[in-house]
Design an enzyme around this catalytic site. Structure first.
Site, short mmCIF file in Angstrom:
data_model
loop_
_atom_site.label_atom_id
_atom_site.label_comp_id
_atom_site.label_asym_id
_atom_site.label_seq_id
_atom_site.Cartn_x
_atom_site.Cartn_y
_atom_site.Cartn_z
N GLY A 267 9.34 24.06 -18.32
CA GLY A 267 8.35 23.21 -18.96
C GLY A 267 8.87 21.80 -19.04
N SER A 268 8.35 21.01 -19.96
CA SER A 268 8.85 19.65 -20.21
C SER A 268 7.83 18.85 -20.99
CB SER A 268 9.16 18.89 -18.92
OG SER A 268 10.19 19.50 -18.17
N ASN A 269 8.31 17.82 -21.68
CA ASN A 269 7.46 16.78 -22.26
C ASN A 269 7.94 15.44 -21.72
OD1 ASN A 269 6.29 18.57 -24.39
ND2 ASN A 269 8.35 18.49 -25.21
#
Length: 827
Positions: A267-269
């Site tokens: 995932g990631s932001n």
């Protein structure tokens, strides 16, 4: 290797800088001489600062790759060597055929299937052919030099150093590597979302009983399937009889889950703020990628400098000679795993007389056989045939939940355009040289090398960028409507996985005029948002990179429009929109956002849960086993909880364990509305019997483990490094915490006792008008995986304390480091 005093660094920097002061012609002559030294040796100067971060100074790209390969090996030799064993197809030889495979570089469940796939890639010359393609279709000269240098640097480190990491100390599988090995590792990362996701289904694919000679025998004549437990002909890799037809709804559900970009695995932001929102009119970027904490998909931090040509800092995926996520003096960028589906399937109509022959426009085409042999530890070699078509390999499953049986009349072939894409390093190098977000976008258009990520960027002039510039199969909605099989008509709208009629020539993917390779979308079709006050992504589709400026008009294969967002996206959009509206932002605001640890799900439902808990008759609830449980103490804990996943938070663990038990189908009273995508769905459905049962089971679980309901999160969410506990802040995906961690539940040993995936190379970057960016970084799991290294857990302790590393980007900052250590390396 020689360690030299500080004055040597000054001399080295002065020498490199002197090239820039020569007249243009003389400088070019000297540059060319340095690029191609007559003695053929490679060298670099590595300046180590706090936390073991190397600043690699080199004269040219081969030397830079050399220094990078050396320094990566010094920190991560075992993880690197393990990955090189994978891409050579030698895991069965060293570790056994049935042992669990290297999950960092493919989805293979066992070593044998991993080896069959990667040996097949090697024996087909796939990587060599891609390396030989002229740019922009293949990698450019500078990237090839980086790879050449990286291999030499890794090998020289092995030659001159003793391995102390117990993971591979004295292991026969730690061997020198070639440029091909380095490129093959990059190839594995490129196909991770395509062929790499289907390795078991590719290597297990065998035709049903037919007139063709039996494929897949060992050197002794024993069936390779029988010898290793792999399904034989007539059975899919998931155990489904080969005559069965996949259920459309089950297939759609499995495909949707398989390609969910906000899954626990990755995932990631990232958010970029424009000049209109910041205190000084310059841009800001916060990058928070969520990647594995162990193994070969870790980040490794460095600065790479070729004076007058390149100067970039950031995190590189292991085995990569370029910076994957980072910043230079003028621009910063990060990536998030995108929702675009980087593969599609073609359903084949087979010749009734021969299931290895398929029809296209009524004309027969014979599949190509790739016979691959793998050496096996303590056993005979295993030979297996893989079957390839004009579309790609025949595949009998996409993960265990999505069988694609090969029958007498039907088979499925997988198209992965990233199997002809070895350009990601060129894209990364283009970012590293960019002077602003416009150059970042130009690099994407020129190289088209990113296989499965979005890009978010900000620059010193206040510009922002979000773009989903991926290498995706050119599946237009019109093509899917016209050419989908009955199964594809369900899977495509539900998941973006297209299943096209492979028997029709008019169902070919076609080409865009601005695409560097056939069968992919060109840059003009990519979702792009430029110069928004903020641009944010947390692994949902491009639609709401900015709530006020939604992106629409893209094809379904890129992602959805107007659909429910994840809990993490909802929390992120709420936070960053409020930050942008408040304005006057600085790097400190980015740091605060990273460690706010707000639990979005808690903000939405904790008060309702506490109220419903307090209303239970007698303070008791009935568990799923039918037993009454006293839950009265939990009510007060939920009410008093601060709605964060800070290490000192009391009640976070109770809510986490409760939230995981609540069934999604009965969760909300107010359904999702596209008119309010951040605010809905909402209002916890406490009337459902499942709520009280979940509460009772949670209380029972924690009490059985001896965990107080109001204990601090730090007491039961931690990692152990060299025998010492280190508390870990943050929370799991479904809680909606920006600072995501995916911990392993082990109540017998204290609760959450390890992290598999989560916040990794974090950077908060801005500018103040000087030549030096204002940057704070953090590598959560630390620079080295060697427990004997001083940098095995030093940054992990920083992460626990929510502290940062001040980036030393400019020479004056590097040279003033109290931890400065200088190493001059040469071949």
């Amino acid at each position: 290797m020689r360690t030299r005093p500080r004055r040597t660094v000054v001399a080295a920097v002065a020498l490199f800088a002197a090239v820039g002061t020569l007249p243009a012609a003389a400088a070019q002559d000297q540059y060319q001489e340095q690029r191609h030294p007559s003695h053929g040796g490679l060298s670099a100067t590595i300046r180590y600062t706090e936390y073991g971060i190397p600043h690699i100074l080199a004269r040219n790209y081969a030397d830079l790759g050399f220094g990078t390969g050396w320094a990566q090996a010094a920190d991560q030799v075992c993880a690197l060597a393990d990955g090189f064993v994978t891409v050579r197809g030698e895991r069965s030889r060293y570790f056994g055929a049935d042992a669990a495979a290297d999950s960092a570089l493919s989805s293979a469940t066992k070593n044998l299937s991993s080896d069959l796939y990667f040996r097949g890639v090697r024996e087909a010359g796939t990587v060599e052919k891609l390396m030989a393609q002229p740019a922009p279709l293949g990698p450019g000269r500078e990237v090839k030099e980086l790879m050449r240098g990286f291999a030499a640097g890794y090998n020289t480190w092995l030659e001159k150093n003793r391995i102390t990491d117990p993971t591979c100390r004295g292991a026969a599988w730690v061997r020198p590597v070639s440029v091909q090995d380095v490129a093959a590792r990059n190839f594995a990362l490129a196909v991770l979302g395509g062929q790499g996701r289907a390795v078991d289904g590719i290597t297990a694919a065998q035709p049903p009983a037919s007139t063709t000679p039996p494929a897949g025998t060992t050197s002794t004549g024993t069936s390779s399937a029988g010898a290793t437990g792999t399904p034989s002909a007539g059975t899919s890799s998931t155990g489904t009889p080969s005559g069965a037809t996949p259920d459309a709804q089950d297939a759609a559900r499995a495909a949707r889950e398989l390609f969910a970009a906000d899954s626990a695995d990755m995932g990631s932001n990232a958010v970029a703020f424009g000049g209109s929102t910041t205190a000084n009119g310059r841009g800001l970027l916060l990058g928070n990628p969520h990647y594995p904490w162990q193994g070969g998909r870790r980040f490794w931090q460095s600065q790479q400098t070729i004076p007058g040509d390149l100067n970039v800092s950031g995190g590189s995926l292991l085995g990569s000679a370029t910076v994957s996520i980072g910043h230079n003096a003028q621009v910063a960028w990060s990536h998030t795993v995108a929702t675009g589906v980087p593969l599609n399937l073609h359903q084949l109509t087979l010749d009734p007389a021969d299931p290895t022959v398929y029809l296209v426009d009524g004309r027969p085409e014979r599949m190509t056989e790739r016979r691959v042999t793998v050496a096996v530890k303590d056993g005979a070699p295993v030979t297996r045939t893989q079957w390839w078509t004009r579309y790609g390999p025949v595949v009998t499953s996409l993960g265990a939940a999505l069988p694609l049986p090969w029958t007498a009349t039907t088979a499925y072939a997988l198209n992965d355009p990233n199997a002809t894409n070895l350009r990601a390093s060129d894209t990364a190098l283009g970012f590293s040289k960019a002077r602003g977000t416009a150059d970042v976008l130009d690099a994407l258009k020129r190289t088209q090398g990113l296989p499965w990520v979005n890009t978010i960027a900000a620059d010193s002039r206040g510009h922002t960028l979000f773009t989903q510039s991926q290498v995706l199969p050119r599946i237009t909605d019109e093509l899917a409507q016209r050419c989908s099989t009955p199964l594809g008509r369900v899977t495509y709208p539900a998941s973006g996985v297209a299943i096209l009629d492979g028997s029709r020539g008019d169902c070919a993917l076609g080409s865009d005029p601005d695409a560097v390779q056939p069968g992919i979308f060109g840059p003009a079709k990519m979702p792009v948002l430029k110069d928004a006050p903020y641009a944010e992504n947390s692994n949902d589709s491009a639609w709401l990179a900015n709530v006020q400026r939604p992106i629409t008009g893209y094809e379904r294969v890129f992602g959805t429009i107007g659909t429910q967002r994840s809990m993490r996206t909802r929390g992120a959009l709420r936070d960053v929109a409020a930050m942008a509206a408040r304005g006057q932002l600085t790097v400190r605001d980015l740091q605060a956002q990273q460690f706010a640890n707000r639990v979005t799900a808690g903000d939405l439902v904790a008060a309702d849960a506490a109220k419903a808990c307090a209303a239970l008759p007698g303070g008791t609830a009935t568990g799923s086993d039918g037993k009454a449980v006293d839950v009265g103490a939990a009510c007060g804990v939920l009410a008093a909880w601060d709605r964060t996943a800070d290490t000192g938070s009391r009640g976070a663990l109770l809510f986490d364990r409760l939230w995981r038990r609540l069934p999604v189908s009965q969760l909300w009273k107010v359904p999702f509305s596209a008119a309010d995508p951040v605010g809905t769905p909402s209002t916890l459905n406490t009337d459902a019997p499942a709520f009280a049962a979940a509460l009772a089971d949670t209380v029972t679980e924690l009490r059985a483990a001896g965990i107080p309901l109001d204990s601090r999160l730090s007491e039961h969410q931690f990692v152990v490094r060299n025998g010492k506990r280190i508390a870990v802040p943050g929370g799991t995906e479904s809680l909606g915490v920006w600072n995501k961690v995916e911990p392993v539940w082990d109540p017998a040993n204290g609760g959450y006792t390890e992290v598999t995936t989560g916040s990794s190379y974090i950077q908060a970057v801005g500018w103040n008008g000087s030549r030096c960016p204002v940057a704070r970084t953090l590598l959560t799991y630390s620079q080295s995986s060697n427990p004997d290294s001083p940098h095995f857990s030093d940054q992990t302790r920083l992460f626990s304390a929510e502290r940062w590393v001040t980036s030393r980007f400019c020479e004056k900052d590097i040279l003033s480091s109290p931890a400065l250590r200088v190493v001059r390396v040469r071949s």
